[in-house]
Design an enzyme around this catalytic site. Structure first.
Site, PDB file in Angstrom:
ATOM      1  N   ARG A  55     -16.257  30.431 -38.259  1.00 51.67           N
ATOM      2  CA  ARG A  55     -17.237  31.500 -38.357  1.00 51.67           C
ATOM      3  C   ARG A  55     -17.668  31.844 -36.937  1.00 51.67           C
ATOM      4  O   ARG A  55     -17.343  31.146 -35.981  1.00 51.67           O
ATOM      5  CB  ARG A  55     -18.430  31.070 -39.231  1.00 51.67           C
ATOM      6  CG  ARG A  55     -18.812  29.630 -39.060  1.00 51.67           C
ATOM      7  CD  ARG A  55     -20.272  29.389 -38.992  1.00 51.67           C
ATOM      8  NE  ARG A  55     -20.943  30.211 -38.016  1.00 51.67           N
ATOM      9  CZ  ARG A  55     -20.985  29.948 -36.711  1.00 51.67           C
ATOM     10  NH1 ARG A  55     -20.343  28.921 -36.192  1.00 51.67           N
ATOM     11  NH2 ARG A  55     -21.649  30.738 -35.912  1.00 51.67           N
ATOM     12  N   GLY A  56     -18.399  32.939 -36.826  1.00 47.99           N
ATOM     13  CA  GLY A  56     -18.711  33.483 -35.510  1.00 47.99           C
ATOM     14  C   GLY A  56     -17.714  34.581 -35.209  1.00 47.99           C
ATOM     15  O   GLY A  56     -16.492  34.363 -35.261  1.00 47.99           O
ATOM     16  N   ALA A  57     -18.220  35.776 -34.912  1.00 52.04           N
ATOM     17  CA  ALA A  57     -17.351  36.947 -34.806  1.00 52.04           C
ATOM     18  C   ALA A  57     -16.164  36.753 -33.853  1.00 52.04           C
ATOM     19  O   ALA A  57     -15.016  37.015 -34.227  1.00 52.04           O
ATOM     20  CB  ALA A  57     -18.178  38.178 -34.405  1.00 52.04           C
ATOM     21  N   ARG A  89     -14.125  39.262 -44.302  1.00 52.60           N
ATOM     22  CA  ARG A  89     -15.545  39.359 -43.952  1.00 52.60           C
ATOM     23  C   ARG A  89     -15.796  40.724 -43.306  1.00 52.60           C
ATOM     24  O   ARG A  89     -15.247  41.012 -42.231  1.00 52.60           O
ATOM     25  CB  ARG A  89     -15.970  38.222 -43.022  1.00 52.60           C
ATOM     26  CG  ARG A  89     -15.710  36.842 -43.628  1.00 52.60           C
ATOM     27  CD  ARG A  89     -16.522  35.766 -42.959  1.00 52.60           C
ATOM     28  NE  ARG A  89     -17.949  35.926 -43.226  1.00 52.60           N
ATOM     29  CZ  ARG A  89     -18.902  35.260 -42.586  1.00 52.60           C
ATOM     30  NH1 ARG A  89     -18.589  34.422 -41.621  1.00 52.60           N
ATOM     31  NH2 ARG A  89     -20.168  35.446 -42.893  1.00 52.60           N
ATOM     32  N   GLN A 183     -26.571  26.831 -40.035  1.00 46.44           N
ATOM     33  CA  GLN A 183     -25.672  26.801 -38.876  1.00 46.44           C
ATOM     34  C   GLN A 183     -26.375  26.344 -37.610  1.00 46.44           C
ATOM     35  O   GLN A 183     -25.747  25.782 -36.714  1.00 46.44           O
ATOM     36  CB  GLN A 183     -25.045  28.181 -38.643  1.00 46.44           C
ATOM     37  CG  GLN A 183     -24.108  28.642 -39.735  1.00 46.44           C
ATOM     38  CD  GLN A 183     -24.781  29.632 -40.661  1.00 46.44           C
ATOM     39  OE1 GLN A 183     -25.959  29.480 -40.996  1.00 46.44           O
ATOM     40  NE2 GLN A 183     -24.052  30.651 -41.075  1.00 46.44           N
ATOM     41  N   ASP A 224     -22.756  40.006 -34.453  1.00 41.91           N
ATOM     42  CA  ASP A 224     -21.503  40.177 -35.186  1.00 41.91           C
ATOM     43  C   ASP A 224     -20.962  41.596 -35.086  1.00 41.91           C
ATOM     44  O   ASP A 224     -19.760  41.803 -35.202  1.00 41.91           O
ATOM     45  CB  ASP A 224     -21.708  39.798 -36.654  1.00 41.91           C
ATOM     46  CG  ASP A 224     -21.808  38.298 -36.825  1.00 41.91           C
ATOM     47  OD1 ASP A 224     -20.787  37.679 -37.171  1.00 41.91           O
ATOM     48  OD2 ASP A 224     -22.892  37.737 -36.582  1.00 41.91           O
ATOM     49  N   ASN A 234     -26.665  40.584 -36.925  1.00 37.38           N
ATOM     50  CA  ASN A 234     -26.504  39.155 -36.636  1.00 37.38           C
ATOM     51  C   ASN A 234     -26.969  38.385 -37.865  1.00 37.38           C
ATOM     52  O   ASN A 234     -27.426  38.971 -38.846  1.00 37.38           O
ATOM     53  CB  ASN A 234     -27.297  38.752 -35.385  1.00 37.38           C
ATOM     54  CG  ASN A 234     -26.897  37.378 -34.865  1.00 37.38           C
ATOM     55  OD1 ASN A 234     -25.703  37.074 -34.731  1.00 37.38           O
ATOM     56  ND2 ASN A 234     -27.868  36.534 -34.565  1.00 37.38           N
ATOM     57  N   LYS A 235     -26.871  37.080 -37.801  1.00 38.13           N
ATOM     58  CA  LYS A 235     -27.207  36.243 -38.951  1.00 38.13           C
ATOM     59  C   LYS A 235     -28.594  36.585 -39.507  1.00 38.13           C
ATOM     60  O   LYS A 235     -29.524  36.874 -38.764  1.00 38.13           O
ATOM     61  CB  LYS A 235     -27.156  34.774 -38.540  1.00 38.13           C
ATOM     62  CG  LYS A 235     -27.380  33.789 -39.657  1.00 38.13           C
ATOM     63  CD  LYS A 235     -26.420  34.006 -40.833  1.00 38.13           C
ATOM     64  CE  LYS A 235     -24.972  33.907 -40.414  1.00 38.13           C
ATOM     65  NZ  LYS A 235     -24.035  34.148 -41.539  1.00 38.13           N
TER      66      LYS A 235
END
Length: 340
Positions: A55-57, A89, A183, A224, A234-235
């Site tokens: 995960r993480g763009a 995603r 996370q 992201d 973002n998250k």
């Protein structure tokens, strides 16, 4: 990134290609254990991205690049491989940037390696530039995980923090736990512990408490997808932190490589927001925390308007939201980033 395994310090990347497989640190297993997920085909790559093995763009983009090159090497139908990986995603722009890059370069493995090296090198540059914002004894708040796990190496939001620590600056990091998948508590805290950076995990709802007490000097988060006007996704929970920082007069920075900027959209209203399974909210480690009769809503990201952003830390420099046209000009001259 620095990793301590059985008392021995080793250097690992979040994603790499070896022995005809894409290897990934399985982020679902951290911090309890370090386990390597081995992707052997495009189905495995799609699974890894969709199910948060990676995960993480930026790391998602690198995984897609390696995955498509592997699929080509193994004779897969490339239209189908692109469709599968591209549908995993929707919010992370790096995924689509990487897919387009690989299409242009014929899904070549050397191109995938170059893509990974570029992202890693640019994240290091973000650290060098962002380090200038961090003073001695700085107290920094971050949200979710924008470290090496999210970017292959160095990180985005954590890259300046790593640089500051390596320079001998005495810093302290407030780590938002980042519900529902934790996370921050699981991944960011783990990375900081491996590096020996002083930190504390706080409940998401505690950030305002420390801001109001003047115990936070600046906020650095990742992203992201960033629209051309500076709105960014973002998250989930990032928007709240940005508003609180503004109210309390705390600088709020977004660290991201050029690959995360989507200049094809005008504002954050055009960013697709991924909705994930309600079990992520209703359960922790498989144990249900809500009544059986209850349902949940689970947006994975929120959009923060540009008015709350002090600046974007990129490999090209630091830009205010009103200066993103200058960033675009630099990216247009950058052959790696100028992917149409």
């Amino acid at each position: 990134m620095k990793v301590v395994i059985d008392g021995e310090v080793r250097t690992l990347k979040a994603v790499w290609y070896e022995d005809d497989e894409v290897k990934l640190i399985d982020q679902r297993k951290l911090p309890e254990k370090i386990e390597i997920f081995e992707a052997k085909n495009s189905d495995d790559i799609a699974y890894a991205i969709k199910n948060m093995v990676v995960r993480g763009a930026p790391a998602i983009g690198v995984t897609a690049a390696y995955g498509l090159a592997m699929a080509k090497k193994k004779g897969e139908n490339m239209d189908e491989a692109v469709r599968k990986i591209g549908s995993t995603r929707p919010t992370a722009y790096d995924l689509f940037k990487a897919i387009r890059y690989m299409q242009i370069n014929g899904f070549d493995m050397n191109s995938a390696r170059r893509y990974a090296m570029e992202i890693s090198g640019r994240s290091r540059k973000i650290g060098e530039i962002g380090n200038q914002l961090i003073g001695q004894n700085a107290r920094i708040l971050t949200h979710c995980n924008a470290g090496a796990l999210a970017v292959v190496d160095w990180g985005t939001a954590l890259s300046p923090i790593r640089m500051a620590h390596n320079d001998g600056k005495n810093i302290f990091v407030f780590v938002d736990e980042t519900r529902p998948r934790l996370q921050g508590a699981k991944l960011t805290a783990w990375e900081l512990a491996q590096e020996g950076v002083d930190h504390a995990i706080i409940a998401d709802n505690a950030a305002g408490f420390y801001m109001r007490r003047k115990e936070v000097d600046l906020v650095i988060v990742g992203a992201d997808r960033i629209a051309s006007n500076g709105d960014f996704a973002n998250k989930i929970g990032t928007y709240e932190k940005a508003v609180l920082a503004k109210v309390n007069g705390i600088p709020f920075y977004v660290a991201a490589p050029g690959s995360t900027f989507d200049f094809s959209i005008k504002s954050g209203d055009e960013i697709p927001i991924e909705e994930r399974d309600e079990s992520e909210v209703l359960e922790i480690n498989g144990t249900r925390i809500g009544p059986e009769e209850s349902h949940s809503k689970n947006p994975a990201f929120d959009v923060t308007p540009n008015e709350y952003v002090t600046g974007f830390i990129t490999e090209y420099g630091i830009f205010k939201p009103s200066e993103l046209n200058k960033l675009k000009e630099l990216m247009d001259k950058d052959l790696f980033m100028n992917i149409k």
